[in-house]
Design an enzyme around this catalytic site. Structure first.
Site, PDB file in Angstrom:
ATOM      1  N   GLY A   1       4.914   1.586   4.603  1.00  0.00           N
ATOM      2  CA  GLY A   1       6.193   2.226   4.434  1.00  0.00           C
ATOM      3  C   GLY A   1       7.080   1.496   3.925  1.00  0.00           C
ATOM      4  O   GLY A   1       7.994   1.764   2.927  1.00  0.00           O
TER       5      GLY A   1
ATOM      6  N   GLU B   1      -5.545  -4.618  10.800  1.00  0.00           N
ATOM      7  CA  GLU B   1      -4.388  -3.537  10.975  1.00  0.00           C
ATOM      8  C   GLU B   1      -4.769  -2.623  12.172  1.00  0.00           C
ATOM      9  O   GLU B   1      -5.703  -1.770  12.157  1.00  0.00           O
ATOM     10  CB  GLU B   1      -4.220  -2.568   9.802  1.00  0.00           C
TER      11      GLU B   1
ATOM     12  N   HIS C   1      -9.743   1.607   4.833  1.00  0.00           N
ATOM     13  CA  HIS C   1      -8.258   1.724   5.749  1.00  0.00           C
ATOM     14  C   HIS C   1      -8.615   2.645   6.616  1.00  0.00           C
ATOM     15  O   HIS C   1      -9.293   3.524   6.445  1.00  0.00           O
ATOM     16  CB  HIS C   1      -7.298   2.262   4.539  1.00  0.00           C
TER      17      HIS C   1
ATOM     18  N   SER D   1       3.368  -1.936  10.232  1.00  0.00           N
ATOM     19  CA  SER D   1       4.846  -1.835  10.770  1.00  0.00           C
ATOM     20  C   SER D   1       5.490  -3.197  10.322  1.00  0.00           C
ATOM     21  O   SER D   1       6.485  -3.695  10.881  1.00  0.00           O
ATOM     22  CB  SER D   1       4.920  -1.525  12.214  1.00  0.00           C
TER      23      SER D   1
ATOM     24  N   ASN E   1       0.733  -1.283   0.071  1.00  0.00           N
ATOM     25  CA  ASN E   1      -0.002   0.044  -0.213  1.00  0.00           C
ATOM     26  C   ASN E   1       0.920   1.276   0.293  1.00  0.00           C
ATOM     27  O   ASN E   1       1.474   1.420   1.006  1.00  0.00           O
ATOM     28  CB  ASN E   1      -0.857  -0.191   1.252  1.00  0.00           C
ATOM     29  N   TRP E   2       0.980   1.850  -1.019  1.00  0.00           N
ATOM     30  CA  TRP E   2       1.771   2.961  -1.448  1.00  0.00           C
ATOM     31  C   TRP E   2       1.474   4.272  -0.273  1.00  0.00           C
ATOM     32  O   TRP E   2       1.985   5.286  -0.224  1.00  0.00           O
ATOM     33  CB  TRP E   2       2.182   3.418  -2.597  1.00  0.00           C
ATOM     34  N   LYS E   3      -0.068   4.348  -0.307  1.00  0.00           N
ATOM     35  CA  LYS E   3      -0.800   5.352   0.395  1.00  0.00           C
ATOM     36  C   LYS E   3      -0.329   6.668  -0.728  1.00  0.00           C
ATOM     37  O   LYS E   3      -0.397   6.244  -1.762  1.00  0.00           O
ATOM     38  CB  LYS E   3      -0.181   5.649   1.564  1.00  0.00           C
TER      39      LYS E   3
ATOM     40  N   GLU F   1      -6.805   5.066   7.708  1.00  0.00           N
ATOM     41  CA  GLU F   1      -6.459   6.374   7.300  1.00  0.00           C
ATOM     42  C   GLU F   1      -7.645   6.997   6.540  1.00  0.00           C
ATOM     43  O   GLU F   1      -8.213   8.394   6.799  1.00  0.00           O
ATOM     44  CB  GLU F   1      -4.992   6.564   6.344  1.00  0.00           C
TER      45      GLU F   1
ATOM     46  N   GLY G   1       2.560   2.509  10.806  1.00  0.00           N
ATOM     47  CA  GLY G   1       3.593   3.707  10.736  1.00  0.00           C
ATOM     48  C   GLY G   1       4.346   4.213  12.008  1.00  0.00           C
ATOM     49  O   GLY G   1       4.762   4.934  12.181  1.00  0.00           O
TER      50      GLY G   1
HETATM   51  P1  13P Z   1       2.982   0.656   7.655  1.00  0.00           P
HETATM   52  O1  13P Z   1       3.649  -0.610   7.118  1.00  0.00           O
HETATM   53  O2  13P Z   1       3.778   1.881   7.059  1.00  0.00           O
HETATM   54  O3  13P Z   1       2.959   0.564   9.186  1.00  0.00           O
HETATM   55  O4  13P Z   1       1.638   0.955   7.023  1.00  0.00           O
HETATM   56  C1  13P Z   1       0.464  -0.165   7.331  1.00  0.00           C
HETATM   57  C2  13P Z   1      -0.753   0.178   6.453  1.00  0.00           C
HETATM   58  O5  13P Z   1      -1.241   1.244   6.809  1.00  0.00           O
HETATM   59  C3  13P Z   1      -0.678  -0.664   5.135  1.00  0.00           C
HETATM   60  O6  13P Z   1      -2.119  -0.400   4.715  1.00  0.00           O
END
Ligand code: 13P
Length: 225
Positions: free
Chosen positions: A208, A149, A82, A186, A8-10, A84, A155
């Site tokens: 990330g 998650e 998600h 993470s 997931n690049w966000k 976010e 993150g």
């Molecule tokens: P991180 O791997 O950066 O913690 O993010 C997880 C995430 O939100 C994947 O969708």
């Protein structure tokens, strides 16, 4: 059996990063990359996922993207709900269910994200929260994936213990025996092998760490062991 790696690049990445992915991961069936919408048309050689979808088929929804548009560009997977999106864009469980049902109607695999906040974790409410999210987010119909998650693990570099991940995933497996279950939060090059070794974890959703080619390659190698 090889496990899934979903990147997931966000709101990160670039054409260059996509080109690197295409070089390394083309024909790697168990890697999916969820890029920002704008890159989805560029990458037919690899499995593509969107990070969001609108539940309506079309209309006056400025800034949104429909299921039929994603299908036109060969998108087969879509993250839904998600944390976010829930946090910054106020998506509710009702929205998540509507989006997941839209995906199913278009033959796009919804990857439905659930997870508790730090406050809920500290109050020992993890199972209760997850059960409510499942009750309210799951679409009618079959064929979705779930990504667990924990919000506090995203993150932060902090992950639940292996016992905690196992416990949640065995609860999910019991409720949803035929569903692909991902863990996210993470995941990195050092902990991926341990996470993939858990019996009820079918793969990882990686944020990330998916932006660095050496790290995502290491995670992908761990998924095959
Ligand atoms: P991180 O791997 O950066 O913690 O993010 C997880 C995430 O939100 C994947 O969708």
């Amino acid at each position: 059996m090889q496990k899934w790696v979903v990147a997931n690049w966000k709101m990160n990445g670039s054409k260059n990063l996509l080109n690197e992915y295409k070089k390394i991961f083309q024909k790697h069936e168990k890697l999916i990359v969820c890029t920002p919408f704008i890159y989805l048309g560029e990458s037919a050689e690899i499995n593509l996922g969107a990070q969001n979808i609108h539940w309506q088929p079309k209309g006056a929804y400025t800034g949104e993207v429909s299921a039929s548009m994603l299908v036109e560009f060969g998108v087969k997977y879509c993250l839904v709900g998600h944390s976010e999106r829930r946090q910054h864009f106020h998506e509710t469980n009702t929205d998540v269910r509507a989006k997941a049902e839209t995906c199913l109607g278009a033959d796009i695999m919804p990857i439905i994200c659930i997870g508790e906040t730090l406050e809920q974790y500290e109050a020992n409410q993890t199972h209760e929260v997850l059960e409510r999210q499942l009750a309210e987010c799951l679409p009618r119909g079959q064929g979705f994936w779930i990504a667990y998650e924990p919000v506090w693990a995203i993150g932060t570099g902090i992950t639940p213990t292996t016992d905690e991940i196992s416990e949640v995933h065995s609860m999910l497996r019991e409720k949803l025996p035929n569903t692909t279950l991902l863990y996210g939060g993470s995941v990195n090059g050092d902990n991926a092998a341990t996470i993939f070794s858990m019996p009820n974890v079918d793969g990882a959703l990686v944020g990330g760490a998916s932006l660095d080619m050496a790290t995502i390659t290491k995670i992908y190698s761990a998924s095959a062991k």
